[in-house]
Design an enzyme around this catalytic site. Structure first.
Site, PDB file in Angstrom:
ATOM      1  CB  ALA A  31      -0.909  -0.002   1.221  1.00  0.00           C
ATOM      2  CG  ASP A  32       0.497   4.062  -3.231  1.00  0.00           C
ATOM      3  OD1 ASP A  32      -0.672   4.231  -2.811  1.00  0.00           O
ATOM      4  OD2 ASP A  32       0.766   4.032  -4.442  1.00  0.00           O
ATOM      5  CB  SER A  33       0.620   8.130   0.557  1.00  0.00           C
ATOM      6  OG  SER A  33       0.958   8.572  -0.733  1.00  0.00           O
ATOM      7  CG  ASP A  35      -2.719   1.803  -2.712  1.00  0.00           C
ATOM      8  OD1 ASP A  35      -3.487   2.019  -3.670  1.00  0.00           O
ATOM      9  OD2 ASP A  35      -1.613   1.244  -2.830  1.00  0.00           O
ATOM     10  CG  LEU A  36      -1.992   3.710   3.422  1.00  0.00           C
ATOM     11  CD1 LEU A  36      -0.845   4.216   4.295  1.00  0.00           C
ATOM     12  CD2 LEU A  36      -2.586   2.447   4.003  1.00  0.00           C
TER      13      LEU A  36
END
Length: 77
Positions: A31-33, A35-36
């Site tokens: 997960a990247d930012s 995605d979060l």
């Protein structure tokens, strides 16, 4: 808790991954930012809670952390 797992799978576009509470969102699930942020919005919609992204980023590192965080917010998971 199963619904939390389903939301994570949907938002992170996971297939064939068995989610467990100890999996790291970033390291294990990639997960990247962005995605979060999308995950936060989906959890807010599902559980009717308001989550500050900065707070989530500090407290939540694993799948299990998401469950505990939602419980702290009063969500019925």
């Amino acid at each position: 808790m199963e619904r939390v797992f389903e939301i994570i799978e949907e938002q992170l576009h996971l297939t064939g991954v068995e989610l467990t509470e100890d999996l790291s969102l970033k390291d294990d699930l990639g997960a990247d930012s962005i995605d979060l942020v999308e995950l936060v919005m989906a959890l807010e919609d599902e559980y009717g809670v308001e989550v500050q992204y900065e707070e989530l980023e500090k407290k939540v590192k694993t799948v299990g952390d998401i469950v505990e965080f939602l419980k702290e917010q009063g969500a019925d998971v």
